[in-house]
Write an enzyme that holds these catalytic residues in place. Sequence first.
Site, PDB file in Angstrom:
ATOM      1  N   CYS A 287       0.852  -1.198   0.000  1.00  0.00           N
ATOM      2  CA  CYS A 287       0.000   0.000   0.000  1.00  0.00           C
ATOM      3  C   CYS A 287       0.888   1.248   0.000  1.00  0.00           C
ATOM      4  O   CYS A 287       1.723   1.423   0.891  1.00  0.00           O
ATOM      5  CB  CYS A 287      -0.930  -0.011   1.209  1.00  0.00           C
TER       6      CYS A 287
ATOM      7  N   CYS B 188       0.611   3.330   3.197  1.00  0.00           N
ATOM      8  CA  CYS B 188       1.312   2.690   4.321  1.00  0.00           C
ATOM      9  C   CYS B 188       2.822   2.901   4.190  1.00  0.00           C
ATOM     10  O   CYS B 188       3.510   3.108   5.196  1.00  0.00           O
ATOM     11  CB  CYS B 188       0.989   1.197   4.378  1.00  0.00           C
TER      12      CYS B 188
ATOM     13  N   ASP C 256      -0.670  16.678  -1.587  1.00  0.00           N
ATOM     14  CA  ASP C 256      -0.990  15.795  -2.708  1.00  0.00           C
ATOM     15  C   ASP C 256       0.037  15.999  -3.819  1.00  0.00           C
ATOM     16  O   ASP C 256       0.430  17.130  -4.128  1.00  0.00           O
ATOM     17  CB  ASP C 256      -2.403  16.082  -3.237  1.00  0.00           C
TER      18      ASP C 256
ATOM     19  N   HIS D   9      -3.884   0.985   8.408  1.00  0.00           N
ATOM     20  CA  HIS D   9      -4.458   0.704   7.088  1.00  0.00           C
ATOM     21  C   HIS D   9      -5.949   0.401   7.211  1.00  0.00           C
ATOM     22  O   HIS D   9      -6.351  -0.582   7.826  1.00  0.00           O
ATOM     23  CB  HIS D   9      -3.752  -0.465   6.410  1.00  0.00           C
TER      24      HIS D   9
ATOM     25  N   ASN E  96     -13.243   9.998  -1.495  1.00  0.00           N
ATOM     26  CA  ASN E  96     -13.705   9.160  -2.593  1.00  0.00           C
ATOM     27  C   ASN E  96     -13.788   7.715  -2.109  1.00  0.00           C
ATOM     28  O   ASN E  96     -12.888   7.250  -1.408  1.00  0.00           O
ATOM     29  CB  ASN E  96     -12.737   9.257  -3.767  1.00  0.00           C
TER      30      ASN E  96
ATOM     31  N   GLY F 100     -14.417   7.276  -7.572  1.00  0.00           N
ATOM     32  CA  GLY F 100     -13.125   7.673  -8.118  1.00  0.00           C
ATOM     33  C   GLY F 100     -11.952   7.375  -7.212  1.00  0.00           C
ATOM     34  O   GLY F 100     -10.882   7.981  -7.354  1.00  0.00           O
TER      35      GLY F 100
ATOM     36  N   HIS G  31      -6.301   3.146   0.515  1.00  0.00           N
ATOM     37  CA  HIS G  31      -6.006   3.409   1.929  1.00  0.00           C
ATOM     38  C   HIS G  31      -6.813   4.676   2.207  1.00  0.00           C
ATOM     39  O   HIS G  31      -6.561   5.722   1.589  1.00  0.00           O
ATOM     40  CB  HIS G  31      -4.498   3.612   2.140  1.00  0.00           C
TER      41      HIS G  31
ATOM     42  N   HIS H   5      -8.503   8.002   2.780  1.00  0.00           N
ATOM     43  CA  HIS H   5      -7.915   9.335   2.864  1.00  0.00           C
ATOM     44  C   HIS H   5      -8.963  10.390   2.597  1.00  0.00           C
ATOM     45  O   HIS H   5      -9.909  10.175   1.837  1.00  0.00           O
ATOM     46  CB  HIS H   5      -6.748   9.492   1.876  1.00  0.00           C
TER      47      HIS H   5
ATOM     48  N   HIS I 176      -9.310  14.266   1.172  1.00  0.00           N
ATOM     49  CA  HIS I 176      -8.679  15.389   0.482  1.00  0.00           C
ATOM     50  C   HIS I 176      -9.150  16.679   1.150  1.00  0.00           C
ATOM     51  O   HIS I 176     -10.347  16.834   1.422  1.00  0.00           O
ATOM     52  CB  HIS I 176      -9.113  15.448  -0.982  1.00  0.00           C
TER      53      HIS I 176
HETATM   54  P1  AMP Z   1      -8.177   9.122  -4.717  1.00  0.00           P
HETATM   55  O1  AMP Z   1      -8.623   9.285  -6.141  1.00  0.00           O
HETATM   56  O2  AMP Z   1      -9.160   9.736  -3.766  1.00  0.00           O
HETATM   57  O3  AMP Z   1      -7.815   7.707  -4.365  1.00  0.00           O
HETATM   58  O4  AMP Z   1      -6.900  10.052  -4.596  1.00  0.00           O
HETATM   59  C1  AMP Z   1      -5.606   9.574  -4.413  1.00  0.00           C
HETATM   60  C2  AMP Z   1      -4.747  10.814  -4.321  1.00  0.00           C
HETATM   61  O5  AMP Z   1      -3.472  10.444  -3.838  1.00  0.00           O
HETATM   62  C3  AMP Z   1      -4.547  11.549  -5.651  1.00  0.00           C
HETATM   63  O6  AMP Z   1      -4.990  12.898  -5.516  1.00  0.00           O
HETATM   64  C4  AMP Z   1      -3.046  11.446  -5.882  1.00  0.00           C
HETATM   65  O7  AMP Z   1      -2.507  12.581  -6.497  1.00  0.00           O
HETATM   66  C5  AMP Z   1      -2.522  11.251  -4.468  1.00  0.00           C
HETATM   67  N1  AMP Z   1      -1.250  10.568  -4.382  1.00  0.00           N
HETATM   68  C6  AMP Z   1      -0.908   9.379  -4.940  1.00  0.00           C
HETATM   69  N2  AMP Z   1       0.349   9.043  -4.623  1.00  0.00           N
HETATM   70  C7  AMP Z   1       0.824  10.045  -3.856  1.00  0.00           C
HETATM   71  C8  AMP Z   1       2.069  10.286  -3.219  1.00  0.00           C
HETATM   72  N3  AMP Z   1       3.098   9.424  -3.315  1.00  0.00           N
HETATM   73  N4  AMP Z   1       2.219  11.425  -2.507  1.00  0.00           N
HETATM   74  C9  AMP Z   1       1.202  12.297  -2.418  1.00  0.00           C
HETATM   75  N5  AMP Z   1      -0.001  12.123  -2.971  1.00  0.00           N
HETATM   76  C10 AMP Z   1      -0.193  11.021  -3.693  1.00  0.00           C
HETATM   77 ZN    ZN Z   2      -2.328   1.376   3.632  1.00  0.00          ZN
END
Ligand code: AMP
Ligand code: ZN
Length: 114
Positions: free
Chosen positions: A4, A7, A30, A46, A87, A93, A98, A100, A102
């Site tokens: 992940c 993680c 982000d 996780h 999301n 989307g 994991h 999160h 935004h």
């Molecule tokens: P989601 O579509 O809600 O799953 O959004 C995942 C978010 O994680 C996206 O906005 C990506 O730009 C962000 N993301 C993915 N990998 C990383 C990373 N290594 N560091 C920071 N943000 C990330």
């Molecule tokens: Zn995770």
Amino acid sequence: MSDCIFCKIVKGDIPCTKVYEDEAILAFEDIHPLAPVHVVIIPKTHVATLMDIDAAGSDIASQLMAAAQNVAKLKKVEKQGFRTVINCNADGGQVVFHLHMHLLGGRKLDDSMG
Ligand code: AMP
Ligand code: ZN
């Protein structure tokens, strides 16, 4: 979860630009920001999706909300406003499985909710 990406960020195996951290939560910039302020707020443990939060036995939802308040203050958007988005699964989307939140701000966000 060893494969992940979030993680790995928690463990320090993948770098991030940290915005906020406490015992339960990590928040970081982000990597593909959609607004001048775009922070990803995650539980350190996780949890795959919003649907996997154990509403009865977990503090994760309130910890995410408390962290969002702290991030908004640190980013100085608490007065002008901001948006939080979680999301969930395919139609929502979700790309990273994991949980999160935004936190978006720093400009007038459009009225569409998608
Ligand atoms: P989601 O579509 O809600 O799953 O959004 C995942 C978010 O994680 C996206 O906005 C990506 O730009 C962000 N993301 C993915 N990998 C990383 C990373 N290594 N560091 C920071 N943000 C990330
Ligand atoms: Zn995770």
